[in-house]
Design a protein around this motif. Structure first.
Motif, short mmCIF file in Angstrom:
data_model
loop_
_atom_site.label_atom_id
_atom_site.label_comp_id
_atom_site.label_asym_id
_atom_site.label_seq_id
_atom_site.Cartn_x
_atom_site.Cartn_y
_atom_site.Cartn_z
N SER A 79 0.83 -1.21 0.00
CA SER A 79 0.00 0.00 0.00
C SER A 79 0.86 1.25 0.00
CB SER A 79 -0.92 0.01 1.22
OG SER A 79 -0.23 0.47 2.37
N ALA A 80 0.22 2.38 -0.29
CA ALA A 80 0.94 3.65 -0.29
C ALA A 80 1.54 3.95 1.07
CB ALA A 80 -0.01 4.77 -0.72
N ARG A 81 0.88 3.49 2.14
CA ARG A 81 1.38 3.74 3.49
C ARG A 81 2.65 2.94 3.80
NH1 ARG A 81 -0.84 5.87 7.64
NH2 ARG A 81 -0.13 4.18 9.01
N SER A 82 3.01 2.01 2.93
CA SER A 82 4.13 1.11 3.23
C SER A 82 5.38 1.37 2.40
CB SER A 82 3.68 -0.35 3.01
OG SER A 82 2.56 -0.67 3.80
N VAL A 83 5.32 2.26 1.43
CA VAL A 83 6.47 2.46 0.56
C VAL A 83 7.20 3.76 0.90
CG1 VAL A 83 5.72 1.03 -1.36
CG2 VAL A 83 4.91 3.39 -1.22
N VAL A 84 8.52 3.66 0.96
CA VAL A 84 9.39 4.81 1.22
C VAL A 84 10.30 5.00 0.01
CG1 VAL A 84 11.21 5.75 2.69
CG2 VAL A 84 9.37 4.39 3.71
N ARG A 85 10.25 6.17 -0.60
CA ARG A 85 11.18 6.45 -1.70
C ARG A 85 12.60 6.46 -1.17
NH1 ARG A 85 9.78 11.54 -5.30
NH2 ARG A 85 11.70 10.75 -6.24
N ILE A 86 13.51 5.89 -1.93
CA ILE A 86 14.91 5.87 -1.52
C ILE A 86 15.73 6.76 -2.44
CG2 ILE A 86 14.72 3.62 -0.44
CD1 ILE A 86 16.09 2.38 -2.87
N ASP A 87 16.85 7.20 -1.92
CA ASP A 87 17.72 8.12 -2.64
C ASP A 87 18.23 7.47 -3.93
OD1 ASP A 87 19.28 10.81 -2.12
OD2 ASP A 87 20.77 9.38 -2.92
N ASP A 88 18.45 8.31 -4.95
CA ASP A 88 18.92 7.80 -6.24
C ASP A 88 20.26 7.07 -6.13
OD1 ASP A 88 16.71 8.72 -7.58
OD2 ASP A 88 17.64 10.60 -8.23
N SER A 89 21.04 7.38 -5.09
CA SER A 89 22.34 6.74 -4.92
C SER A 89 22.23 5.31 -4.42
CB SER A 89 23.19 7.55 -3.93
OG SER A 89 22.61 7.53 -2.64
N LEU A 90 21.04 4.91 -3.98
CA LEU A 90 20.84 3.58 -3.41
C LEU A 90 20.18 2.65 -4.42
CD1 LEU A 90 19.45 4.65 0.09
CD2 LEU A 90 21.81 4.01 -0.48
N GLU A 91 20.55 1.37 -4.37
CA GLU A 91 19.94 0.37 -5.23
C GLU A 91 19.09 -0.58 -4.39
OE1 GLU A 91 19.79 0.26 -8.49
OE2 GLU A 91 20.97 2.11 -8.51
N PRO A 92 17.90 -0.98 -4.90
CA PRO A 92 17.01 -1.84 -4.12
C PRO A 92 17.68 -3.10 -3.58
CG PRO A 92 15.83 -0.96 -5.99
CD PRO A 92 17.26 -0.53 -6.16
N SER A 93 18.51 -3.76 -4.38
CA SER A 93 19.13 -5.00 -3.92
C SER A 93 20.16 -4.76 -2.81
CB SER A 93 19.80 -5.73 -5.09
OG SER A 93 20.83 -4.94 -5.67
N ASP A 94 20.65 -3.53 -2.70
CA ASP A 94 21.63 -3.21 -1.67
C ASP A 94 20.97 -2.88 -0.32
OD1 ASP A 94 23.79 -3.56 -3.38
OD2 ASP A 94 23.75 -1.46 -4.04
N VAL A 95 19.70 -2.46 -0.35
CA VAL A 95 19.05 -2.00 0.88
C VAL A 95 17.86 -2.85 1.30
CG1 VAL A 95 19.78 0.38 0.47
CG2 VAL A 95 17.51 -0.36 -0.31
#
Length: 341
Positions: free
Chosen positions: A129-145
């Motif tokens: 849901s929208a309440r569960s997603v946090v945008r991450i900085d462009d310097s970060l990759e999903p597989s790393d965090v």
């Protein structure tokens, strides 16, 4: 889509083809998974430890540490857009109950827990849901965090609680420098001036702890309590954060604590056996820690973007899920294992 599912307790996971999730409500968000953390809780699920508590119907898709890109969103979603990099808070919460309105959404009375009681992220796509997603900085990759979504969030929650009372000159003992502990050490180093003492049975874990900021590293070979007491002038530490919670860690942790100290329980597996007279005479505090809130996750992502918290990861293709679980169970993973669809 491909998904890895629990088909029976006491059995190995299976990769199957299932329909991809779709937007059905205005606040739904579909995330294309870029990384899914492999957690020891996943092993406990397969062992059946969560069967009664979760009440989930088998088969279902496992995986509760997830990050990726927004694939689709409902009509009322305004905080993220298609293509955004996001990390997923492990709970889907209502936003309306007293706990949610107080910012304590981890105790939402209507929450769902993807990967525990509904479909999770060992898959190509995840519905949240929208309440569960946090945008991450462009310097970060999903597989790393990705593993910061639960392991990191849990470690942050405990470290932030401890930090409220830790002052310069205080000591904090961290028991366990593994998947959660190595994150907690970095968080404590970033937000407190306390002296950090790390205790672990594994010499490699102790070395990692020292490399990422611990002030003292102790290999648990039987004399760890005495070493902590010697470091603290015989008084013990103001705080102990126990990321292990089994194998005698709780007895060690309470023995390492000073009068009026705080014992933060994160890992679990055994009982705490302390005479009540010892609790009241020393005024020690036992503090439970579950996963953190949405706000905790936002703060953790700030530390990650600043380079103050980094995950040590080993990555596996989604098809190699069994290798990742086997390596975790055998103790061959330093930090966290990540599945990458």
């Amino acid at each position: 889509m491909k998904a890895v599912q629990v088909t029976g307790y006491g059995e190995k996971l299976s990769m199957v083809e299932v329909p991809a999730p779709e937007v059905t409500g205005p606040h739904d968000v579909i995330v294309r998974i870029g990384g899914a953390g492999v957690c020891r809780t996943d092993i406990h699920i397969l062992e059946g430890q969560w069967a009664q508590k979760s009440g989930v119907t088998l088969p279902y898709t496992i995986g509760h540490e997830n990050a990726g890109w927004v694939h689709a969103a409902g009509s009322a979603v305004t905080n993220v857009a298609e293509g955004d990099k996001v990390i997923v808070h492990p709970l889907i919460t209502c936003g309306l109950c007293p706990a949610c309105r107080a910012g304590d959404d981890v105790h939402c009375g209507q929450s769902l827990f993807p990967g525990i009681d509904t479909a999770g992220g060992y898959a190509e796509y995840l519905k949240t849901s929208a309440r569960s997603v946090v945008r991450i900085d462009d310097s970060l990759e999903p597989s790393d965090v990705a593993a910061l979504a639960d392991a990191g969030l849990t470690a942050y929650h405990a470290a932030a609680k401890a930090a409220r009372t830790l002052r310069p000159g205080h000591r904090c003992v961290v028991i366990g420098a593994g998947g959660l502990g190595h994150i907690g050490i970095q968080v404590l180093k970033a937000i407190t001036a306390a002296e950090l003492v790390v205790v672990d049975r594994n010499p490699d874990a102790v070395k990692l702890a020292m490399d990422i900021g611990a002030d003292h590293g102790i290999i648990a070979e039987g004399g760890q309590v005495e070493e902590v007491l010697e470091l603290t002038g015989g008084h013990g530490a103001e705080a102990v954060i126990d990321f292990v919670g089994e194998g005698g860690a709780t007895a060690d942790g309470t023995a390492m604590l000073r009068r009026a100290g705080d014992y933060h329980v994160v890992g679990y597996g055994e009982n705490i056996d302390v005479p009540t007279i010892d609790v009241i005479s020393a005024e020690i505090n036992f503090i439970g820690n579950l996963v953190g809130s949405y706000t905790d996750l936002c703060e953790l992502m700030t530390l990650a973007a600043q380079g103050l918290v980094r995950l040590h990861t080993t990555k596996f293709p989604l098809a190699d899920f069994q290798d990742a679980l086997d390596d975790l169970e055998a103790g061959r993973i330093r930090g966290r294992a990540i599945l990458t669809p």
